[in-house]
Design a protein around this motif. Structure first.
Motif, mmCIF file in Angstrom:
data_model
loop_
_atom_site.group_PDB
_atom_site.id
_atom_site.type_symbol
_atom_site.label_atom_id
_atom_site.label_comp_id
_atom_site.label_asym_id
_atom_site.label_seq_id
_atom_site.Cartn_x
_atom_site.Cartn_y
_atom_site.Cartn_z
ATOM 1 N N MET A 1 0.781 -1.082 -0.028
ATOM 2 C CA MET A 1 0.030 -0.120 -0.026
ATOM 3 C C MET A 1 0.877 1.148 -0.111
ATOM 4 N N ARG A 2 0.379 2.229 -0.922
ATOM 5 C CA ARG A 2 1.322 3.534 -0.843
ATOM 6 C C ARG A 2 0.389 4.550 0.009
ATOM 7 N N ALA A 3 1.119 5.074 0.984
ATOM 8 C CA ALA A 3 0.203 5.985 1.693
ATOM 9 C C ALA A 3 0.911 7.461 1.944
ATOM 10 N N ALA A 4 0.170 8.402 1.940
ATOM 11 C CA ALA A 4 0.668 9.738 2.238
ATOM 12 C C ALA A 4 0.104 10.326 3.662
ATOM 13 N N VAL A 5 1.143 10.786 4.393
ATOM 14 C CA VAL A 5 0.780 11.306 5.700
ATOM 15 C C VAL A 5 1.125 12.782 5.886
ATOM 16 N N ILE A 6 -0.003 13.643 5.994
ATOM 17 C CA ILE A 6 0.273 14.994 6.166
ATOM 18 C C ILE A 6 0.059 15.428 7.737
ATOM 19 N N ASP A 7 0.939 15.890 8.055
ATOM 20 C CA ASP A 7 1.013 16.524 9.680
ATOM 21 C C ASP A 7 0.921 18.061 9.547
ATOM 22 N N LEU A 8 -0.460 18.653 9.910
ATOM 23 C CA LEU A 8 -0.400 19.989 9.997
ATOM 24 C C LEU A 8 -0.104 20.739 11.104
ATOM 25 N N GLY A 9 0.945 20.992 11.560
ATOM 26 C CA GLY A 9 1.536 21.651 12.633
ATOM 27 C C GLY A 9 1.240 23.023 12.810
ATOM 28 N N THR A 10 1.443 23.695 13.722
ATOM 29 C CA THR A 10 1.139 25.296 13.939
ATOM 30 C C THR A 10 2.222 26.035 13.200
ATOM 31 N N ASN A 11 3.569 25.610 13.173
ATOM 32 C CA ASN A 11 4.488 26.315 12.359
ATOM 33 C C ASN A 11 4.590 25.682 10.953
ATOM 34 N N THR A 12 4.745 24.392 10.876
ATOM 35 C CA THR A 12 5.167 23.614 9.558
ATOM 36 C C THR A 12 4.072 22.659 9.118
ATOM 37 N N PHE A 13 3.872 22.570 7.915
ATOM 38 C CA PHE A 13 3.099 21.218 7.353
ATOM 39 C C PHE A 13 3.954 20.402 6.790
ATOM 40 N N HIS A 14 3.965 18.959 7.190
ATOM 41 C CA HIS A 14 5.010 17.989 6.589
ATOM 42 C C HIS A 14 4.353 17.132 5.558
ATOM 43 N N PHE A 62 0.412 19.919 -2.230
ATOM 44 C CA PHE A 62 0.530 18.548 -1.389
ATOM 45 C C PHE A 62 -0.365 17.619 -2.182
ATOM 46 N N LYS A 63 -1.601 17.876 -2.601
ATOM 47 C CA LYS A 63 -2.535 17.052 -3.262
ATOM 48 C C LYS A 63 -2.032 16.849 -4.565
ATOM 49 N N SER A 64 -1.597 17.747 -5.160
ATOM 50 C CA SER A 64 -0.934 17.578 -6.531
ATOM 51 C C SER A 64 0.184 16.399 -6.449
ATOM 52 N N ILE A 65 0.977 16.567 -5.582
ATOM 53 C CA ILE A 65 2.238 15.777 -5.363
ATOM 54 C C ILE A 65 1.860 14.199 -5.102
ATOM 55 N N ILE A 66 0.811 13.935 -4.333
ATOM 56 C CA ILE A 66 0.271 12.885 -3.740
ATOM 57 C C ILE A 66 -0.402 12.313 -4.932
ATOM 58 N N ASP A 67 -1.280 12.768 -5.756
ATOM 59 C CA ASP A 67 -1.777 12.411 -6.976
ATOM 60 C C ASP A 67 -0.674 11.857 -8.154
ATOM 61 N N ALA A 68 0.308 12.609 -7.897
ATOM 62 C CA ALA A 68 1.501 12.168 -8.889
ATOM 63 C C ALA A 68 2.035 11.026 -8.521
ATOM 64 N N ASP A 93 -13.053 22.670 6.601
ATOM 65 C CA ASP A 93 -13.708 22.444 5.430
ATOM 66 C C ASP A 93 -13.164 23.052 4.055
ATOM 67 N N SER A 94 -12.487 23.759 3.962
ATOM 68 C CA SER A 94 -11.763 24.352 2.897
ATOM 69 C C SER A 94 -10.724 23.514 2.196
ATOM 70 N N ALA A 95 -10.034 22.751 3.291
ATOM 71 C CA ALA A 95 -9.198 21.651 2.649
ATOM 72 C C ALA A 95 -9.898 20.615 2.239
ATOM 73 N N ARG A 96 -10.982 20.281 2.474
ATOM 74 C CA ARG A 96 -11.766 19.310 1.916
ATOM 75 C C ARG A 96 -12.046 19.593 0.427
ATOM 76 N N GLU A 97 -12.235 20.841 0.240
ATOM 77 C CA GLU A 97 -12.532 21.036 -1.063
ATOM 78 C C GLU A 97 -11.458 21.231 -2.129
ATOM 79 N N VAL A 98 -9.957 20.890 -1.465
ATOM 80 C CA VAL A 98 -9.065 20.584 -2.383
ATOM 81 C C VAL A 98 -8.632 19.226 -2.380
ATOM 82 N N GLY A 99 -9.422 18.208 -1.688
ATOM 83 C CA GLY A 99 -9.015 16.806 -1.595
ATOM 84 C C GLY A 99 -8.532 16.272 -0.515
ATOM 85 N N ILE A 100 -8.539 17.066 0.513
ATOM 86 C CA ILE A 100 -7.536 16.727 1.758
ATOM 87 C C ILE A 100 -8.776 16.936 2.815
#
Length: 298
Positions: A1-14, A62-68, A93-100
């Motif tokens: 399985m290929r998985a993507a993990v996104i960590d939405l931190g206060t300072n940085t997104f990973h 990030f979503k573009s990279i994940i899709d690629a 809600d806004s993130a859901r609109e971009v597919g996350i």
């Protein structure tokens, strides 16, 4: 399985993309973006418009990279900044609109993921205190080889404390004392449980501790290493220098990225406090943190 993990931190997104096969985790792609979601008004529990827009644009990229990478699973977690913001759900809600699709996790869940990441390094061989200094919150996990003993998340992240207390250059003695007074009042339970279990080592989870490690290594980043011991006396000398320095002086220090030029002062005060109050004589870095804990939990 290929998985993507996104960590939405206060300072940085990973973002991490990995192939998962049993216990094997093959990292295919990773990146960190300094979004500064907590900029300006984190202590008012508000994501300001500029930060909101930066965050959504980063997730769109990030979503573009994940899709690629033809990823089959996306796991996105949001922590303190989104968790505490009055417009945090608007961001989700806004993130859901971009597919996350974002899960807003509790401080306890955050600490549990951090522990999973640190444990995966194999560094926990004795009773230890894991510390993860985020922008919005700081997590502590008391643990040993068998597992977690106690964990808690506190709203004493570096961005929160910086916005509330760090207004002089360099930071004044009064500002430092205000932070120490806050920690005295906030961390009573932590000190009590540590007095009972007596951890032998402080394990710093990524973030500021990676900056400490790089600065102790003549500016060279620690790469491709899951965990490494840090010389505690050299760390203490470095922390003293950081706390006494001006913003301009820190901008020229090797190994200190621009995102942490000011927050590293708060991180130093926090780390010093824990080392002194808990009476810890050993310090290590785990480069695995929440995002790796999420990956290992999939």
């Amino acid at each position: 399985m290929r998985a993507a993990v996104i960590d939405l931190g206060t300072n940085t997104f990973h973002l991490i993309i990995a192939d998962l096969s049993g216990e094997e985790k093959k990292i295919l792609y990773k990146t960190t973006v300094p979004v500064l979601l907590g900029q300006g008004r984190i202590n008012e529990n508000m994501i300001i418009p500029e930060a909101f827009e930066r965050g959504i644009n980063t997730l769109r990229n990030f979503k573009s990279i994940i899709d690629a990478h033809h990823t089959t699973l996306i796991k996105a977690t949001a922590t303190s900044a989104v968790r505490s913001a009055v417009n945090g759900q608007d961001f989700v809600d806004s993130a859901r609109e971009v597919g996350i699709h974002i899960d807003i996790i509790t401080g306890e869940e955050e600490a549990a993921y951090i522990f999973k990441g640190v444990r995966a390094t194999g560094i926990i061989q004795q009773t230890s205190l894991v510390m993860d200094i985020g922008g919005g919150s700081t997590e502590f996990i008391l643990c040993n080889k068998e597992g977690q003993i106690w964990k808690k998340s506190y709203n004493i992240g570096a961005a929160r404390l910086m916005q509330a207390y760090f207004h002089s250059d360099p930071i004044s003695q009064d500002e430092q004392q205000s932070i120490v007074d806050l920690l005295d009042n906030t961390l009573l339970e932590l000190k009590t449980v540590c007095a009972t279990h007596q951890p032998e080592m402080l394990i710093g989870s990524a973030g500021a501790f990676e900056s400490f490690a790089a600065m102790l290594n003549n500016g060279e980043e620690v790469t491709d290493i899951a965990a490494i011991p840090l010389d505690i006396n050299r760390y203490k000398a470095l922390a003293t220098r950081l706390i006494a320095s001006t913003h301009e002086e820190r901008t020229h220090m090797k190994g200190l990225i621009s995102l942490r030029v000011d927050m590293i002062v708060i991180a130093s005060i926090l780390t010093n406090y824990i080392l002194e109050e808990i009476k810890l004589n050993a310090l290590s870095l785990s480069t695995y943190d929440l995002k790796m804990g999420v990956l290992y939990s999939l």
